[in-house]
Scaffold this motif. Structure first.
Motif, PDB file in Angstrom:
ATOM      1  N   CYS A 152       7.760   8.337  46.472  1.00 37.04           N
ATOM      2  CA  CYS A 152       8.350   7.052  46.847  1.00 37.04           C
ATOM      3  C   CYS A 152       9.152   6.443  45.706  1.00 37.04           C
TER       4      CYS A 152
ATOM      5  N   THR B  93      12.834   7.667  44.972  1.00 35.99           N
ATOM      6  CA  THR B  93      13.871   7.362  45.954  1.00 35.99           C
ATOM      7  C   THR B  93      15.077   6.678  45.315  1.00 35.99           C
TER       8      THR B  93
ATOM      9  N   SER C 195      11.788   6.819  53.020  1.00 35.37           N
ATOM     10  CA  SER C 195      12.403   5.616  52.470  1.00 35.37           C
ATOM     11  C   SER C 195      13.908   5.574  52.686  1.00 35.37           C
TER      12      SER C 195
ATOM     13  N   THR D  37       5.988   1.474  50.977  1.00 35.33           N
ATOM     14  CA  THR D  37       5.878   2.895  51.328  1.00 35.33           C
ATOM     15  C   THR D  37       4.824   3.587  50.481  1.00 35.33           C
TER      16      THR D  37
END
Length: 769
Positions: A336, A339, A391, A670
């Motif tokens: 995450c 990203t 994401s 997330t």
């Protein structure tokens, strides 16, 4: 239409026949019609549950008298109130309002077609100016029911007109205030921040072009075109800027051609009539979601084979959980948070491509491993794809889509993820009898896990056939590429130029908001942001601890424990995936009509009850009664989960945070969901062994009842809130929110359980009234 005091002129106005009205407003022009049933009642305020829009003072003329009448329609949570004064004749200007309900209001200038249901008399379509005058009164309509038929695109135009007028008025008001009068607390809770600056920024977020004069706007467009070498489309940029500034007034812009105006109307009337490239982009994002879902659920059937193959017995419950949960550990800790750099350097398409390449490689890797630790490494590597893809894909869809379908496309991520979960179950059933090499027992898992490499390979082939996100190009200063991209996603160059300039102004506001701020400090230290993070954390946490992924990852093992054979358990698990997908489809509608908080309040206790039914079914004697009870409980749980905790968490988190920290907020949200996903998948085998299946299901049932209590007392509603309204919602202290709804409990019991008369209660937030 003459002014409200000029009744004589109004009475002389010729009233068209029903035939002339039909010629003026044929069904093809009206498009999608929303019917609102109303009944006149001089004693009560009427409420209509099916209406979602705030219309404000619609003035009608009844042909039997030619006397003006009025309706005030004000949004009250999920209902509409119609208020007015019922009198046989219009009162003189000096008459007291005590004879009826006389309310202040403003007039919204939209065409309106009205039909009296009782007498089938068609009324005139009246065009009113935006400026309000003195209020009217109801004429006596003898309690006849009547209906309002308002085209959706006219309602949207009216709302835009009101927004534009309010923004211009606020801008003018702020410009006339002295600087010394604006030093107050902001909604963010920052002591000493000028309220004037905050309010101005919020108005610009709503419409960055509001309050700008014509000459200043044209000068800014000229400067924009010269800076980014776009003089070749200057005329389209100027027209687009005018339409973006006043979305409802385009019909009166002489610079727009008839084709331009038709395209704008079509955006409102037929929002799903889009260029082919928009549909192709939607298919790409759906494919990415399918990859996500299949990566999650393929392990459900495969583990029934690879645990015996590697000799991992029931006494090694922690190892079982670690292998199954490894992707989510990697996603929460690394995936995450990777990203942002991936998107910065590779773009949206590049991030989706890299994540799908990882899914292809790890799918083949998992199907070819020869030891459990190699399988563990392959599944851990899969987590890099899970975090980045989940994401990035919804953001890419939102940045390419026009505003009219942006929310629906974001919701489809959850629906197609559910479809991918169903495909993972299908792989377990389809390949449950395929042994590789032939004749060797418990090797079916190789083809089940290896099949997960096929969908991401298809997405990899597609991804570079679709344009990059225009917003990403613009963040890199590549406006020519952004314009080319928008032209492929829009019907005309004029629409592309309009959106290009408007996005440019939005990005400038975002930079203004971020300037000189430590965003992580803002995220945790500002009370408004902290409460948004608290609410987002809760819905993401409960998405896992409601117990859904116990079923997604372990339903085959659970069904085997209840008495099914392995092949039967694989088939029954497929049913849970089908139910999950089918009941995720209505969520596209219910999440925006019923509301996020209300969906959770309805589904949390039902999910808890279904888990208790599942758990207590294990007390039944082995045989048909036990397996029927377990299967029924799990299937009904999936029915309830799909429209509630399924779509709500990502939707809620995406809108709760202010724009300038939204990327950090979504990364936090997330990581939360994948982190607790790992905890659930790691601990379920050990929890089931220690508590028995009944105790383990009871544990997650208890979390659902806790979720209901927290959602009722501490979770604000975010449905249909503007940026300013969300500031108000999250600026309220949690203790005050809880105290209000604690006081509402007796009111709800008296109204809905005892069906008694209750007094009116003021809404919690000013924006709700």
């Amino acid at each position: 239409c003459p002014g409200p005091n000029n009744l004589t002129g109004y009475q002389r106005q010729e009233k068209p026949s029903a035939a002339s009205l039909l010629r003026q407003f044929p069904p093809s022009r009206l498009g999608s019609i929303r019917a609102i049933k109303l009944h006149s009642d001089p004693l009560h305020v009427m409420e209509i549950n099916s209406a979602e829009y705030w219309l404000s003072w619609l003035t009608l003329a009844f042909p039997n008298r030619g006397i003006p009448a009025e309706l005030l329609m004000v949004e009250h949570r999920h209902q509409l109130q119609i208020k007015g004064c019922i009198d046989p004749l219009p009162p003189p200007d000096n008459r007291s309002a005590a004879n009826g309900i006389c309310v202040e209001a403003k007039i919204v200038g939209i065409p309106l077609l009205v039909s009296l249901a009782a007498s089938c008399i068609s009324l005139a379509t009246i065009h009113l100016p935006l400026a309000a005058s003195s209020p009217f009164h109801f004429t006596n309509i003898e309690s006849h029911p009547f209906s309002l038929f308002v085209p959706d695109y006219l309602i949207a135009m009216a709302r835009d007109k009101v927004d534009d007028a309010e923004l211009n008025a606020q801008e003018k008001n702020h410009s006339s205030q002295s600087p010394s009068s604006s030093q107050e607390f902001s909604p963010n809770g920052e002591k000493g921040e000028p309220l004037r600056k905050h309010s101005t920024v919020q108005m610009k977020l709503k419409n960055p072009l509001a309050g700008i004069s014509y000459d200043a706007l044209m000068a800014d467009v000229d400067s924009f075109a010269k800076r980014y070498d776009m003089e070749y489309c200057l005329d389209d940029l100027q027209k687009g800027a005018l339409v973006s500034q006043n979305k409802s007034g385009f019909e009166h812009f002489e610079r727009l051609t008839a084709e331009d105006k038709t395209l704008i109307r079509e955006e409102k009337l037929h929002r799903w009539r889009q260029p082919k490239m928009m549909y192709y982009m939607t298919i790409l994002c759906a494919g990415s979601a399918i990859v996500q879902g299949m990566d999650q659920s393929a392990v459900n059937g495969a583990q029934a084979f690879y645990f015996p193959y590697f000799g991992i017995g029931d006494d090694q419950v922690w190892l079982q959980g670690l292998i199954n949960g490894a992707p989510y550990l990697c996603s929460a800790v690394i995936g995450c948070w990777s990203t942002k750099p991936l998107n910065y350097y590779l773009g949206r398409r590049g991030t989706i491509f890299i994540s799908c390449i990882i899914s292809v490689v790890t799918g083949i890797w998992m199907g070819a491993v020869d030891h459990w630790w190699n399988l563990l490494l392959a599944r851990f590597a899969l987590g890099f794809a899970v975090g980045a893809k989940s994401s990035t894909t919804p953001v890419y869809a939102a940045e390419c889509a026009p505003p009219e379908i942006r929310g629906a496309l974001a919701m489809m991520w959850q629906m197609w993820t559910a479809f991918g979960i169903m495909l993972g179950f299908i792989a377990g059933v389809a390949f449950g009898g395929v042994k590789i090499p032939a004749g060797v027992d418990n090797t079916q898992w190789r083809i089940i896990l290896g099949s997960t490499a096929i969908p991401p390979l298809i997405v990899c082939i597609q991804v570079y056939l679709v344009p990059e996100s225009p917003r990403w190009y613009m963040s890199k200063g590549r406006y020519d590429k952004a314009f080319e991209s928008l032209q492929r996603f829009r019907w005309s160059r004029f629409q592309a130029a309009r959106d290009l300039y408007y996005i440019h102004k939005q990005i400038a506001i975002e930079y203004e908001l971020q300037e000189g701020k430590n965003l992580w400090k803002e995220f945790f230290m500002i009370p408004r942001n902290r409460r948004a993070a608290q609410s987002s954390f809760f819905v993401m946490f409960m998405q896992q601890f409601c117990g859904v992924n116990v079923i997604a990852y372990y339903s085959t093992v659970i069904f085997q424990t209840s008495g099914f054979t392995r092949s039967e358990a694989l088939l029954v698990s497929l049913g849970t995936g089908i139910v999950n997908w089918l009941f995720a489809i209505p969520a596209v509608y219910t999440i925006d009509t019923f509301g996020r908080r209300n969906l959770l309040l309805v589904t949390f206790p039902l999910m808890g009850i279904m888990l208790l039914i599942t758990g207590f079914s294990f007390y039944a004697p082995e045989g048909i009664n036990r397996v029927a009870g377990v299967a029924t409980g799990i299937y009904l749980f999936m029915v309830v989960y799909s429209p509630g905790e399924g779509p709500v968490p990502f939707t809620y988190s995406a809108e709760a945070f202010p724009l300038y920290i939204r990327e950090y907020g979504m990364a936090f949200a997330t990581a939360t969901t994948w982190g607790f996903n790992f905890i659930l998948s790691l601990t379920w085998p050990a929890l089931e062994a220690a508590f028995t299946p009944t105790g383990a299901f009871g544990f997650y049932a208890a979390w659902n009842f806790f979720g209901w209590a927290f959602a009722y007392f501490c979770l604000p509603e975010t449905k249909e809130r503007t940026l300013e309204e969300l500031d108000t919602v999250f600026s309220l202290r949690t203790r005050d929110h809880a105290r209000y709804y604690l006081g509402m409990l007796p009111w709800y019991m008296k109204k809905y359980l005892l069906r008694g008369d209750v007094e009116h209660r003021e809404p919690l937030h000013a924006v709700e009234g």
